[in-house]
Design a protein around this motif. Sequence first.
Motif, PDB file in Angstrom:
ATOM      1  N   GLU A 817       0.859  -1.176   0.000  1.00 51.89           N
ATOM      2  CA  GLU A 817       0.000   0.000   0.000  1.00 51.89           C
ATOM      3  C   GLU A 817       0.899   1.231   0.000  1.00 51.89           C
ATOM      4  OE1 GLU A 817      -2.260   1.147   3.402  1.00 51.89           O
ATOM      5  OE2 GLU A 817      -0.899   0.148   4.792  1.00 51.89           O
ATOM      6  N   PHE A 818       0.402   2.311  -0.553  1.00 51.31           N
ATOM      7  CA  PHE A 818       1.170   3.548  -0.550  1.00 51.31           C
ATOM      8  C   PHE A 818       1.101   4.181   0.837  1.00 51.31           C
ATOM      9  CE2 PHE A 818       0.950   3.320  -5.174  1.00 51.31           C
ATOM     10  CZ  PHE A 818       2.207   3.801  -5.526  1.00 51.31           C
ATOM     11  N   ASP A 819       2.266   4.443   1.384  1.00 47.77           N
ATOM     12  CA  ASP A 819       2.371   5.101   2.681  1.00 47.77           C
ATOM     13  C   ASP A 819       2.614   6.586   2.450  1.00 47.77           C
ATOM     14  OD1 ASP A 819       2.412   5.327   5.363  1.00 47.77           O
ATOM     15  OD2 ASP A 819       4.139   4.028   5.712  1.00 47.77           O
ATOM     16  N   GLN A 820       2.138   7.415   3.356  1.00 44.07           N
ATOM     17  CA  GLN A 820       2.279   8.862   3.199  1.00 44.07           C
ATOM     18  C   GLN A 820       3.004   9.429   4.416  1.00 44.07           C
ATOM     19  OE1 GLN A 820      -1.128  10.686   1.461  1.00 44.07           O
ATOM     20  NE2 GLN A 820      -0.616  12.725   2.179  1.00 44.07           N
ATOM     21  N   PRO A 821       4.081  10.188   4.198  1.00 44.33           N
ATOM     22  CA  PRO A 821       4.824  10.754   5.336  1.00 44.33           C
ATOM     23  C   PRO A 821       3.949  11.639   6.221  1.00 44.33           C
ATOM     24  CG  PRO A 821       6.104  10.934   3.317  1.00 44.33           C
ATOM     25  CD  PRO A 821       4.730  10.476   2.917  1.00 44.33           C
ATOM     26  N   ARG A 823       3.999  14.696   8.144  1.00 43.31           N
ATOM     27  CA  ARG A 823       4.825  15.900   8.264  1.00 43.31           C
ATOM     28  C   ARG A 823       4.818  16.468   9.679  1.00 43.31           C
ATOM     29  NH1 ARG A 823       6.903  18.342   4.067  1.00 43.31           N
ATOM     30  NH2 ARG A 823       7.077  20.231   5.325  1.00 43.31           N
ATOM     31  N   GLU A 824       3.695  16.312  10.375  1.00 43.31           N
ATOM     32  CA  GLU A 824       3.619  16.903  11.713  1.00 43.31           C
ATOM     33  C   GLU A 824       4.596  16.248  12.686  1.00 43.31           C
ATOM     34  OE1 GLU A 824       0.323  13.814  11.229  1.00 43.31           O
ATOM     35  OE2 GLU A 824       1.194  15.471  10.079  1.00 43.31           O
ATOM     36  N   LEU A 825       5.121  15.055  12.354  1.00 49.03           N
ATOM     37  CA  LEU A 825       6.085  14.375  13.219  1.00 49.03           C
ATOM     38  C   LEU A 825       7.520  14.579  12.748  1.00 49.03           C
ATOM     39  CD1 LEU A 825       4.243  10.961  13.769  1.00 49.03           C
ATOM     40  CD2 LEU A 825       4.215  12.965  15.245  1.00 49.03           C
ATOM     41  N   GLY A 826       7.705  15.361  11.694  1.00 48.63           N
ATOM     42  CA  GLY A 826       9.023  15.508  11.091  1.00 48.63           C
ATOM     43  C   GLY A 826       9.972  16.357  11.917  1.00 48.63           C
ATOM     44  N   PHE A 827      11.275  16.270  11.579  1.00 46.40           N
ATOM     45  CA  PHE A 827      12.306  17.032  12.268  1.00 46.40           C
ATOM     46  C   PHE A 827      13.502  17.187  11.335  1.00 46.40           C
ATOM     47  CE2 PHE A 827      12.666  12.551  13.243  1.00 46.40           C
ATOM     48  CZ  PHE A 827      13.997  12.269  12.980  1.00 46.40           C
ATOM     49  N   PRO A 828      14.254  18.290  11.451  1.00 41.43           N
ATOM     50  CA  PRO A 828      15.455  18.466  10.635  1.00 41.43           C
ATOM     51  C   PRO A 828      16.617  17.664  11.185  1.00 41.43           C
ATOM     52  CG  PRO A 828      15.068  20.412  11.975  1.00 41.43           C
ATOM     53  CD  PRO A 828      13.917  19.477  12.243  1.00 41.43           C
ATOM     54  N   GLY A 829      17.514  17.252  10.290  1.00 44.57           N
ATOM     55  CA  GLY A 829      18.690  16.489  10.698  1.00 44.57           C
ATOM     56  C   GLY A 829      19.636  16.322   9.527  1.00 44.57           C
ATOM     57  N   VAL A 830      20.814  15.735   9.811  1.00 42.40           N
ATOM     58  CA  VAL A 830      21.833  15.528   8.777  1.00 42.40           C
ATOM     59  C   VAL A 830      22.133  14.041   8.686  1.00 42.40           C
ATOM     60  CG1 VAL A 830      24.143  16.179   7.983  1.00 42.40           C
ATOM     61  CG2 VAL A 830      22.792  17.796   9.327  1.00 42.40           C
ATOM     62  N   HIS A 832      23.232  12.478   5.929  1.00 46.22           N
ATOM     63  CA  HIS A 832      24.384  12.245   5.040  1.00 46.22           C
ATOM     64  C   HIS A 832      25.342  13.441   5.126  1.00 46.22           C
ATOM     65  CE1 HIS A 832      22.571   8.616   3.536  1.00 46.22           C
ATOM     66  NE2 HIS A 832      21.451   9.272   3.289  1.00 46.22           N
ATOM     67  N   LYS A 833      25.186  14.421   4.229  1.00 45.65           N
ATOM     68  CA  LYS A 833      26.099  15.567   4.250  1.00 45.65           C
ATOM     69  C   LYS A 833      25.382  16.888   4.466  1.00 45.65           C
ATOM     70  CE  LYS A 833      29.647  13.473   1.290  1.00 45.65           C
ATOM     71  NZ  LYS A 833      30.432  13.602   0.033  1.00 45.65           N
ATOM     72  N   SER A 834      24.124  16.948   4.094  1.00 52.13           N
ATOM     73  CA  SER A 834      23.398  18.216   4.200  1.00 52.13           C
ATOM     74  C   SER A 834      22.211  18.066   5.138  1.00 52.13           C
ATOM     75  CB  SER A 834      22.920  18.671   2.819  1.00 52.13           C
ATOM     76  OG  SER A 834      22.083  17.689   2.240  1.00 52.13           O
ATOM     77  N   SER A 835      21.746  19.192   5.656  1.00 49.59           N
ATOM     78  CA  SER A 835      20.605  19.190   6.561  1.00 49.59           C
ATOM     79  C   SER A 835      19.315  19.067   5.741  1.00 49.59           C
ATOM     80  CB  SER A 835      20.571  20.481   7.374  1.00 49.59           C
ATOM     81  OG  SER A 835      19.461  20.491   8.246  1.00 49.59           O
ATOM     82  N   VAL A 836      18.458  18.133   6.141  1.00 51.58           N
ATOM     83  CA  VAL A 836      17.204  17.865   5.435  1.00 51.58           C
ATOM     84  C   VAL A 836      16.087  17.713   6.453  1.00 51.58           C
ATOM     85  CG1 VAL A 836      18.305  16.785   3.442  1.00 51.58           C
ATOM     86  CG2 VAL A 836      17.698  15.387   5.423  1.00 51.58           C
ATOM     87  N   PHE A 837      14.854  17.656   5.944  1.00 50.95           N
ATOM     88  CA  PHE A 837      13.693  17.467   6.822  1.00 50.95           C
ATOM     89  C   PHE A 837      13.275  16.000   6.755  1.00 50.95           C
ATOM     90  CE2 PHE A 837       9.147  17.905   8.011  1.00 50.95           C
ATOM     91  CZ  PHE A 837       9.346  18.551   9.227  1.00 50.95           C
ATOM     92  N   ILE A 838      13.390  15.318   7.877  1.00 52.03           N
ATOM     93  CA  ILE A 838      13.138  13.875   7.949  1.00 52.03           C
ATOM     94  C   ILE A 838      11.747  13.658   8.529  1.00 52.03           C
ATOM     95  CG2 ILE A 838      13.953  11.705   8.960  1.00 52.03           C
ATOM     96  CD1 ILE A 838      16.732  13.175   9.184  1.00 52.03           C
ATOM     97  N   VAL A 839      10.973  12.764   7.906  1.00 49.97           N
ATOM     98  CA  VAL A 839       9.597  12.549   8.349  1.00 49.97           C
ATOM     99  C   VAL A 839       9.324  11.058   8.555  1.00 49.97           C
ATOM    100  CG1 VAL A 839       8.545  14.631   7.418  1.00 49.97           C
ATOM    101  CG2 VAL A 839       8.888  12.693   5.920  1.00 49.97           C
ATOM    102  N   PRO A 840       8.638  10.702   9.621  1.00 51.37           N
ATOM    103  CA  PRO A 840       8.221   9.322   9.810  1.00 51.37           C
ATOM    104  C   PRO A 840       6.982   8.998   8.963  1.00 51.37           C
ATOM    105  CG  PRO A 840       8.394  10.504  11.910  1.00 51.37           C
ATOM    106  CD  PRO A 840       8.378  11.507  10.816  1.00 51.37           C
ATOM    107  N   THR A 841       6.805   7.712   8.663  1.00 52.28           N
ATOM    108  CA  THR A 841       5.561   7.199   8.103  1.00 52.28           C
ATOM    109  C   THR A 841       5.074   6.111   9.047  1.00 52.28           C
ATOM    110  OG1 THR A 841       6.503   5.394   6.777  1.00 52.28           O
ATOM    111  CG2 THR A 841       6.535   7.612   5.814  1.00 52.28           C
ATOM    112  N   SER A 842       4.032   5.400   8.654  1.00 55.69           N
ATOM    113  CA  SER A 842       3.519   4.350   9.539  1.00 55.69           C
ATOM    114  C   SER A 842       4.492   3.186   9.685  1.00 55.69           C
ATOM    115  CB  SER A 842       2.180   3.839   9.009  1.00 55.69           C
ATOM    116  OG  SER A 842       2.337   3.275   7.725  1.00 55.69           O
ATOM    117  N   ALA A 843       5.385   2.985   8.697  1.00 51.06           N
ATOM    118  CA  ALA A 843       6.283   1.827   8.744  1.00 51.06           C
ATOM    119  C   ALA A 843       7.749   2.200   8.620  1.00 51.06           C
ATOM    120  CB  ALA A 843       5.921   0.845   7.627  1.00 51.06           C
ATOM    121  N   CYS A 844       8.079   3.455   8.334  1.00 52.92           N
ATOM    122  CA  CYS A 844       9.457   3.841   8.052  1.00 52.92           C
ATOM    123  C   CYS A 844       9.742   5.232   8.599  1.00 52.92           C
ATOM    124  CB  CYS A 844       9.729   3.838   6.541  1.00 52.92           C
ATOM    125  SG  CYS A 844       9.493   2.250   5.735  1.00 52.92           S
ATOM    126  N   ILE A 845      11.012   5.591   8.471  1.00 48.20           N
ATOM    127  CA  ILE A 845      11.426   6.981   8.636  1.00 48.20           C
ATOM    128  C   ILE A 845      12.152   7.340   7.353  1.00 48.20           C
ATOM    129  CG2 ILE A 845      13.478   6.216   9.916  1.00 48.20           C
ATOM    130  CD1 ILE A 845      13.440   8.925  11.328  1.00 48.20           C
TER     131      ILE A 845
END
Length: 1058
Positions: A817-821, A823-830, A832-845
């Motif tokens: 099934e298609f999972d959708q991130p 956003r309200e649980l997201g947070f910035p982080g690094v 790899h090399k650059s700062s990005v916005f990381i978001v959880p889904t029901s089964a992944c981050i």
Amino acid sequence: MADHRNGKASAAGSAYAIDLNTFQTRLKTLYKHWDESRTDLWGSSDAIAVACPPPSKNTRYLKSTALFLWLLGFEFPETIMVFTKVQTHILCSQKKASILESVKKPAKESVGVEIVLHVKPKIDDGASLMDAIIRAIRTQSKSSGHDSSTVGHIAREEPEGKLLDLWAEKLKSSKFNLSDVANGFSALFAAKSNEEITSIKRAAYLTTNVMKNFVVSKLENVIDEEKKILNSTLMKETEKVILEPSKVNCKLKADNVDICYSPIFQSGGKFDLRPITGSNDEALYYETASVIICALGARYKSYCSNIARTFVIDAEPIQSKAYEVLLKAHEAVIGSLKPGNKLAAAYLAAVSVVEKEAPEMVSCLTKSAGAGIGIEFRESGLNINAKNDQIVKEGMAFNVSLGFQNLQCENSKSKNKVFALLLADTVIINKDKTDVVTSLSSKALKDVAYSFNEDGEEEKPKSMVDHSGTEHLVSKTTLRSDNHEISKEELRRQHQAELARQKNEETARRLAGGGNGTGVNRFSSRSSAELVAYKNIYDLPSPREMMIQIDQKNEAVLLPINGSMVPFHVAFIRTVSSQQDTNHNCYVRIIFNVPGTPSSSHDPNLLKFQGSIYLKEASFRSKDSRHISEVVRSIKTFRQQVVARESERAERATLVTQEKLQLANNIFKPIRLHDLWIRPALGGRGRKIPGTLETHVNGFRYSTTRSDERVDVMFANIKHAFFQPAENEMITLLHFHLHNHIMVGNKKTKDVQFYVEVMDMVQNVGGGKRSAYDPDELEEEQRERERKNKINVEFQSFVNRVNDLWGQPQFNGLDLEFDQPLRELGFPGVPHKSSVFIVPTSACIVELIETPFLVVTLSEIEIVNLERVGLGQKNFDMTIVFKDFKRNFFRIDSIPSTSIDGIKEWLDTTDIKYYESRLNLNWRQILKTITDDPQSFIEGGGWEFLNLEAADSESEGSEESDKGYEPSDIEPESDSEEEDSESASLVESEEEEDSEEDSEEEQGKTWEELERDASNADREKGNESDSEEDRKRRKAKAAFGKPRGNLSSSMPKRPKLR
């Protein structure tokens, strides 16, 4: 017209399209059943008249409406249909007639019946058209040799609206013999086709998920936190969830879903077990010895399902006994519903169980154990009671609903002594067994009994659990401590303590079983084929002159050494560089791959002749700088081409063989999404062009107008599928994370993404400021919003249709099934090399915007360690340790400290154990120590060596008593960065070349760098005549001249654990 559909559209030209194949099949079934049971069930009728009433806001079930839905797929309100042996007359409006035109030919082909449409104008009452139909009935009867006509109708349905009132008067005044044919329709609808069974199963799937994932969770939350909520409020919230299946992770289209009735929540001693009662406006009552009844039903494509569960709070013995008896009786009914048995026998089986187990409760047993279910919620001809002798047949579906009413609990502490119990399930009769399609919601007593101990006894309370049997840790006992509420942080700490216990037990079992017990093989040798430039000396080209030459055909570089041209395969050249000295002499410096260097230690071509003498580097001089530059450029370009080719060859050699894509062709029309870009980008020359993503029988195909640009993604290879609409981003995307690598162009990847840019990246270079009320700018922003919304809707439609496809039985094992991130649980982080916005889904981050992508499966996580957590820290790091200890840990750096509470809450709700530490830990050494000696790790308390609170309390008591597990040593931060550099052999990508050259220059520095190093050393060392004081002054000046990261020089640098 009510939009209830029962099949795919095939009649063109209208939004309401009738499935003609289904219509043909069911019309033939209707006429066959009428012929075979004309006397028994159809009242010897010569014609059958059915009138569909106007639409109603209330949910209701009528046989007339059921017939239209069953036959045509839509309700067709205010429409009259009359069946005769040779004609079918339909009186309706012009719009409905245009839709029904398409059924004329199928009706003639299937049963030889002519469809006659009587179109009623808006201003006409339809009387003349009704007279024409009545005359046709009389004519048909006379031609059949009958003096008087018998017309079958549904006697119990009162006419509604002017049109149906007039029709009823016409029938009565026509002097026809009227007979009730309700039983005929009941028998017709009783046995379901495979398509109908599928719809019932999907409705039951939704019903079960709402009960299990929403209702139970909601009740637990209300009871645990002692909230006040009305029964009617629970009803409204549950109804909203049913109408939006995505809220409970159901892959069903909301357009196909409806409620069977308003969900029922009853408590506090006021119980009515009929589904028409609804929920009152009183507060949910959940004190000692109280009972909560929950019942709900969902429809899918007009087919119903039902489920009911009873939850008991601190049950009295009589309540527990009554529930166990009811459960046995309910199972007895289901067990008796087998092909060939009578419905009465099923109800009597329940009575027999109650008489045996609790004879005093027989009088309280409901008089019916349910009824048939389908398009009608209650099929009247299939009541499960003591008087119905109807035979159970394969394909029938039942709502098995049994309960006790007006039971007394004399010793109850509750304010209400009266209680009731109810259980209901949707059941399908198969040839070999009875299928309970709502069984995923458990009804065992241990799963519905919710108890707490107010006297503070040690007895562990029972709690409501989901079907997997995992108990919710927070019960009402944990919510009370001397009548004071415990904070959310304390609840989380208790939950984490329980997770730590479970995690240590799980890890101990896994290590004891030998899984992941070996160290990590961090250097996977990438072998390449044996490389030979020339097989013998006679293949060498004749030298034109003694200068560096390139033989592209044989992939060789020929170097003039001691008067001879010596060939070297270009793959053995590590770097090549040029330099010019002050005398205008140009130099070419070539460094080769030789054994003993990190980049060549695993190359089989070098390991083959370890005893040989190798040339490490060679330098050549020339006065022609232009020639030297051309030689260097040619060798570099040539080397890149060979490396890229060998890299792709090695990547393809390690790919897992995929199944072949089966094209949809004539099976179904492929679901398409146009004008998409792909990441990783396809190789090839020329301008990049967008492509189309198509859904086929067993996978997706992405293709452009170029025949060689094609990527196939098999359904079976998809591990996770994501849909991320554009909100604050510039793209809307579909992302597939795969089980096994595939080749996209010449790149090997596990992540494939298809996206569209929702707005153009345009920068205003005019230099002037534009007004905030500039009409052109406002219009441009409006266009961008409309484009973004349009693209998001197109993607959402594609995702919904693919989810429906994945919901078919053949894909059940894939769990796609298609999972959708979120956003309200997201947070910035690094990561790899650059700062990005990381978001959880029901089964992944995940992080799906910037490359390289981040996809971490939550179920593969062992623990999470939050590092550099402490007062005064603006950022912290998050280290993810996987269950597979052979897999490298993953670290997300520089997460703002303001996000830590949200991350803790998210980790806790997803049942992931987390720890905190003030320093970064050396996880490579920790994992190696665990896998080398798992027994010591287990005996030392498992992961509890990470528990800061436990460590602090132990150190306060006695420093010497701390004999816990010590998995790592303190190392400088730089060690981990230098450690475990992946060995690079011949097979390496172009992207790695730049970084390789940096490390190569460390191995062999240029003359300029060597001279600079020597001069720096001389300056630092000074002349021999310099005094010791001069040297110290020079060193101090050099030290203070260097930039420093820490502004506070007085603070000692904290050692970091890596």
